[in-house]
Design an enzyme around this catalytic site. Structure first.
Site, PDB file in Angstrom:
ATOM      1  NE  ARG A  54       1.013  11.357   7.260  1.00 39.21           N
ATOM      2  CZ  ARG A  54       1.171  12.615   7.640  1.00 39.21           C
ATOM      3  NH1 ARG A  54       0.112  13.355   7.889  1.00 39.21           N
ATOM      4  NH2 ARG A  54       2.358  13.136   7.746  1.00 39.21           N
ATOM      5  CB  CYS A  59      -4.735   9.302  11.275  1.00 47.61           C
ATOM      6  SG  CYS A  59      -3.217   8.534  11.719  1.00 47.61           S
ATOM      7  NE  ARG A  73       1.006  10.048  10.496  1.00 45.80           N
ATOM      8  CZ  ARG A  73       0.380   9.051   9.872  1.00 45.80           C
ATOM      9  NH1 ARG A  73      -0.768   8.644  10.307  1.00 45.80           N
ATOM     10  NH2 ARG A  73       0.911   8.500   8.796  1.00 45.80           N
ATOM     11  N   PRO A  74       2.622  15.900  11.363  1.00 48.46           N
ATOM     12  CG  PRO A  74       4.581  16.569  12.368  1.00 48.46           C
ATOM     13  CD  PRO A  74       3.479  15.567  12.476  1.00 48.46           C
ATOM     14  CG  ASP A 132       3.024   1.038   9.695  1.00 46.60           C
ATOM     15  OD1 ASP A 132       3.219   1.296   8.490  1.00 46.60           O
ATOM     16  OD2 ASP A 132       2.776   1.899  10.541  1.00 46.60           O
ATOM     17  CG  ASP A 156       7.940  19.746  10.290  1.00 51.56           C
ATOM     18  OD1 ASP A 156       7.166  18.790  10.521  1.00 51.56           O
ATOM     19  OD2 ASP A 156       9.139  19.737  10.620  1.00 51.56           O
ATOM     20  CD  GLN A 157      11.775  17.912   8.760  1.00 51.03           C
ATOM     21  OE1 GLN A 157      12.848  17.797   8.173  1.00 51.03           O
ATOM     22  NE2 GLN A 157      11.538  18.881   9.623  1.00 51.03           N
ATOM     23  NE  ARG A 164      -7.036   4.586   5.781  1.00 58.22           N
ATOM     24  CZ  ARG A 164      -6.362   5.575   6.364  1.00 58.22           C
ATOM     25  NH1 ARG A 164      -6.666   5.944   7.602  1.00 58.22           N
ATOM     26  NH2 ARG A 164      -5.402   6.196   5.728  1.00 58.22           N
ATOM     27  CE  LYS A 168      -1.781   1.439   4.053  1.00 60.37           C
ATOM     28  NZ  LYS A 168      -1.452   2.821   4.450  1.00 60.37           N
ATOM     29  CG  ASN A 169       2.233   2.554   3.533  1.00 57.48           C
ATOM     30  OD1 ASN A 169       1.073   2.868   3.255  1.00 57.48           O
ATOM     31  ND2 ASN A 169       2.597   2.204   4.744  1.00 57.48           N
TER      32      ASN A 169
HETATM   33  C1  EPZ Z   1       4.241   6.489   6.538  1.00 57.39           C
HETATM   34  O1  EPZ Z   1       3.556   7.556   7.173  1.00 57.39           O
HETATM   35  C2  EPZ Z   1       3.236   5.354   6.451  1.00 57.39           C
HETATM   36  N1  EPZ Z   1       2.079   5.791   5.662  1.00 57.39           N
HETATM   37  C3  EPZ Z   1       2.787   4.945   7.846  1.00 57.39           C
HETATM   38  O2  EPZ Z   1       1.974   3.796   7.694  1.00 57.39           O
HETATM   39  C4  EPZ Z   1       4.001   4.563   8.679  1.00 57.39           C
HETATM   40  O3  EPZ Z   1       3.568   4.295  10.000  1.00 57.39           O
HETATM   41  C5  EPZ Z   1       5.025   5.700   8.674  1.00 57.39           C
HETATM   42  O4  EPZ Z   1       5.360   6.053   7.318  1.00 57.39           O
HETATM   43  C6  EPZ Z   1       6.311   5.315   9.394  1.00 57.39           C
HETATM   44  O5  EPZ Z   1       6.865   4.195   8.783  1.00 57.39           O
HETATM   45  C7  EPZ Z   1       2.216   5.836   4.328  1.00 57.39           C
HETATM   46  O6  EPZ Z   1       3.254   5.518   3.773  1.00 57.39           O
HETATM   47  C8  EPZ Z   1       0.997   6.256   3.556  1.00 57.39           C
HETATM   48  P1  EPZ Z   1       6.637   9.593   8.583  1.00 57.39           P
HETATM   49  P2  EPZ Z   1       4.243   9.034   7.172  1.00 57.39           P
HETATM   50  O7  EPZ Z   1       6.622  10.880   7.839  1.00 57.39           O
HETATM   51  O8  EPZ Z   1       5.011   9.198   5.930  1.00 57.39           O
HETATM   52  C9  EPZ Z   1       7.291  12.852  11.925  1.00 57.39           C
HETATM   53  C10 EPZ Z   1       0.059   2.488   7.778  1.00 57.39           C
HETATM   54  O9  EPZ Z   1      -0.422   1.861   8.725  1.00 57.39           O
HETATM   55  N2  EPZ Z   1       7.214  13.842  10.840  1.00 57.39           N
HETATM   56  O10 EPZ Z   1       7.703   8.595   8.298  1.00 57.39           O
HETATM   57  O11 EPZ Z   1       3.194  10.002   7.520  1.00 57.39           O
HETATM   58  C11 EPZ Z   1       5.966  12.151  12.171  1.00 57.39           C
HETATM   59  O12 EPZ Z   1       5.149  12.901  13.035  1.00 57.39           O
HETATM   60  C12 EPZ Z   1       0.577   3.889   8.003  1.00 57.39           C
HETATM   61  O13 EPZ Z   1       0.196   2.028   6.617  1.00 57.39           O
HETATM   62  C13 EPZ Z   1       7.505  15.176  11.122  1.00 57.39           C
HETATM   63  O14 EPZ Z   1       7.797  15.527  12.258  1.00 57.39           O
HETATM   64  O15 EPZ Z   1       5.230   8.872   8.404  1.00 57.39           O
HETATM   65  C14 EPZ Z   1       6.411  10.860  12.802  1.00 57.39           C
HETATM   66  O16 EPZ Z   1       6.660  11.078  14.173  1.00 57.39           O
HETATM   67  C15 EPZ Z   1       0.306   4.378   9.411  1.00 57.39           C
HETATM   68  N3  EPZ Z   1       7.444  16.081  10.107  1.00 57.39           N
HETATM   69  C16 EPZ Z   1       7.749  10.566  12.105  1.00 57.39           C
HETATM   70  O17 EPZ Z   1       8.161  11.797  11.526  1.00 57.39           O
HETATM   71  C17 EPZ Z   1       7.136  15.720   8.820  1.00 57.39           C
HETATM   72  O18 EPZ Z   1       7.121  16.598   7.924  1.00 57.39           O
HETATM   73  C18 EPZ Z   1       7.662   9.534  10.998  1.00 57.39           C
HETATM   74  O19 EPZ Z   1       6.596   9.920  10.154  1.00 57.39           O
HETATM   75  C19 EPZ Z   1       6.842  14.358   8.558  1.00 57.39           C
HETATM   76  C20 EPZ Z   1       6.899  13.439   9.578  1.00 57.39           C
END
Ligand code: EPZ
Length: 432
Positions: free
Chosen positions: A93, A117, A122-123, A305, A125-126, A397, A22-23
Site C-alpha cells: 500500500r 487489504c 483503505r481509501p 496494529d 481521498d485525503q 511483510r 517498517k512504517n
Molecule cells: C498506516 O496505514 C499503517 N501502514 C498501518 O499499519 C496502520 O494500521 C495505519 O497507518 C493506522 O495506524 C503504513 O504505515 C504503511 P491511515 P494507512 O491512513 O496510512 C481512513 C501495519 O500493520 N482513511 O492512518 O493506510 C482509513 O480507511 C499496517 O503495519 C481515509 O478515510 O492508515 C482508516 O480508516 C496495517 N481516507 C483511517 O483513515 C484516506 O485518504 C486510518 O488510516 C486515508 C485513510
C-alpha cells in the site's frame, strides 16, 4: 508456501533486539528520492515490504546500494521515469508515498493504485485532497493514479480523517512547494515524526510533527543525509505481548519506551509487570492476567496494529473484556481462527467481546493479514499442543526473522513448507 509450526506452553525468556520501524522506513525511502545527492539510511528492517519499495525506487532509475546489513545508500539523480507500476508495487500500500515524493520533486508521478487489504477498504481521498490543495491535478484510470502540477503552492489543509498515510504523503508533496503549508488534524504516530525528522535532515523546514498541526515552509532543494530509522513500536509491542501471553520474562532492547506507553499501561492494568529502561523494556507475567476494555485510537491512543495481539492476550485472561476497533472496518477476521483454538470471542459490529478461557489448544490456522498473523503466532506459543500458522507471507511483510527471534527466547517454533510432512514429523520428534 511455508508455515510456522509451534509447540506451545513454554514461557518465553531472554532478550530480543527490535529492528527499524517498517512504517517509518516506507515513507523515508520515498522521501530519499527527493534529492539528487546520496542518502544513507541505517537501521532499515530487512522485510518484504521494504525490499519491494527499494525495487520500486530502483525501477524508476534510482541507484540503490546495500552498503551494509540494514543499511542502504540511495542516489536518485538519475531518476528517469515517474511511472511506478509493477506487480510488486501493487502488493504494498505504501507505494503511494512515491506519489507525494515525485510530485513534490518533479511535479509529476503515476503510480499503480494501492491494493486494499484484508483489514478494510483503505481509501486515499485525503491524500488526493492534499495534493489538489497544493495545486496538483489528479486523475485515476487504468488502475493508476496520476498527479501533476505546473506549480506547487503552499496551502492550509484540514484532514477530515486522522490518517498516517495522508499526513506523510502531503508532507512529502509540500516540503518543496512554494510558501507555507499548514496541515491540521494530522496523525501523530512516531513514524510520522520520523519521516518529518528525516526530511528536515535533508534541509526541509517542517515543524510540529507529533502535534495536531504541522507547519511547512517549502524549500527549493533537498540535500543528502545520513539517517537512522527509529525502532519499530509495533514489533516491540508484539514481543511485549508474547512475553505476557506465555507468562514469560523478556527484555526487549532497542526501543523508545515513550512510544510504548499505551501498551505498557494496558499490560500493567491487567497484572503484568513492565520495567522501563532508557532504550529497553522488560515484561514479566507470572500469573494469569485480568480483564480490561480497549479501544484502538490514533497515537498516542492504543494502536490498531496491536489490536489482534491484545485480543489474544485477553482471550486467556480472567473475566470478560472488550476490544473496540475504531480505525478499520474489518480487522477481526482472525477471531474465527482463534475460535478453532478454543477461544470464546463474539464480534458485534466493531467490538469483540472476549470471555477469557483458562487454556487454548493448538490448531491449524490461517493468517488473514500481517498483525493478525503475528497474533496467531502468540496464540500458538500460549496454546497447549501444536499449532500450524499458514499464509505466513503476511507476517514476513513486517517481522524480520520472526521465528529466529522467538527461538532465541526459547520458543519451539520452526518455519517449514506446508507440504513437508516429514519436516512436521521431525519437529514433533524434536520437541516432543
Ligand atoms: C498506516 O496505514 C499503517 N501502514 C498501518 O499499519 C496502520 O494500521 C495505519 O497507518 C493506522 O495506524 C503504513 O504505515 C504503511 P491511515 P494507512 O491512513 O496510512 C481512513 C501495519 O500493520 N482513511 O492512518 O493506510 C482509513 O480507511 C499496517 O503495519 C481515509 O478515510 O492508515 C482508516 O480508516 C496495517 N481516507 C483511517 O483513515 C484516506 O485518504 C486510518 O488510516 C486515508 C485513510
Amino acid at each position: 508456501m511455508e508455515q510456522y509450526i509451534i509447540k506451545g506452553g513454554k514461557p518465553l525468556a531472554g532478550e530480543v533486539v527490535i529492528g527499524g520501524a517498517k512504517n517509518a522506513a516506507l515513507g523515508i525511502l520515498a522521501a530519499a528520492t527527493m534529492t539528487d545527492e546520496t542518502v544513507t539510511i541505517d537501521n532499515l528492517p530487512d522485510i518484504r515490504d521494504i525490499n519491494v519499495m527499494l525495487q520500486a525506487i530502483e525501477g524508476i532509475g534510482a541507484h540503490v546500494e546495500h552498503s551494509a546489513p540494514h543499511e542502504v545508500r540511495i542516489n536518485s539523480h538519475q531518476i528517469h521515469a515517474m511511472d511506478v507500476d509493477n506487480e510488486f508495487i501493487r502488493k504494498i500500500r505504501a507505494s503511494y508515498y512515491l506519489l507525494g515524493a515525485l510530485l513534490g520533486k518533479y511535479h509529476h508521478a503515476r503510480v499503480a493504485l494501492p491494493g486494499g487489504c484484508n483489514i478494510g477498504s483503505r481509501p486515499i481521498d485525503q491524500h488526493i485532497k492534499g495534493f489538489k490543495a497544493l495545486g496538483a491535478k489528479v486523475s485515476i484510470g487504468q488502475d493508476m493514479i496520476c498527479v501533476e502540477a505546473e506549480h506547487l503552492r503552499g496551502s492550509h489543509i484540514y484532514l477530515d480523517v486522522v490518517s498516517v498515510g495522508a499526513t506523510i504523503n502531503i508532507m512529502l508533496a509540500a516540503c518543496m512547494a512554494e510558501g507555507r503549508t499548514i496541515i491540521e488534524n494530522v496523525a501523530k504516530e512516531p513514524h510520522v515524526v520520523d519521516v518529518a525528522n528525516f526530511l528536515n535532515s535533508m534541509g526541509a523546514n517542517i515543524k510540529g510533527a507529533g502535534t495536531d498541526i504541522i507547519r511547512i515552509t517549502g524549500v527549493p532543494k533537498l540535500h543528502g543525509s545520513t539517517y537512522s530509522i527509529i525502532p519499530d513500536q509495533i514489533e516491540a509491542g508484539t514481543f511485549m505481548f508474547a512475553a505476557a501471553a506465555t507468562k514469560g520474562d523478556i527484555l526487549i532492547k532497542n526501543v523508545i519506551p515513550k512510544h510504548l506507553e499505551s501498551l505498557t499501561a494496558k499490560l500493567i492494568e491487567i497484572g503484568a509487570e513492565v520495567e522501563e529502561f532508557d532504550d529497553a523494556v522488560r515484561v514479566v507475567a507470572s500469573k494469569r492476567l485480568g480483564r480490561t476494555t480497549v479501544k484502538t485510537l490514533p497515537y498516542p491512543g492504543f494502536p490498531t496494529d496491536m489490536q489482534p495481539q491484545m485480543t489474544v492476550l485477553l482471550a486467556l485472561s480472567r473475566g470478560t473484556s472488550t476490544v473496540t476497533e475504531s480505525i478499520f472496518e474489518n480487522r477481526f477476521m482472525y477471531v474465527d481462527e482463534l475460535f478453532k483454538m478454543g477461544a470464546s470471542i463474539k464480534v458485534e459490529g466493531n467490538t469483540a467481546i472476549i470471555d477469557g478461557v483458562e487454556e487454548i489448544t493448538g490448531a491449524t490456522v490461517f493468517a488473514p493479514d500481517l498483525r493478525a498473523g503475528a497474533a496467531l503466532v502468540i496464540a500458538g506459543l500460549a496454546a497447549k499442543g501444536y499449532t500450524m500458522v499458514q499464509q505466513i507471507h503476511y507476517v514476513e511483510r513486517g517481522y524480520e526473522t520472526f521465528e529466529e527471534k522467538l527461538q532465541a527466547l526459547g520458543a519451539d517454533i520452526e518455519k517449514v513448507d506446508v507440504d513437508d510432512a516429514k519436516a512436521v514429523r521431525k519437529f514433533k520428534m524434536k520437541v516432543g
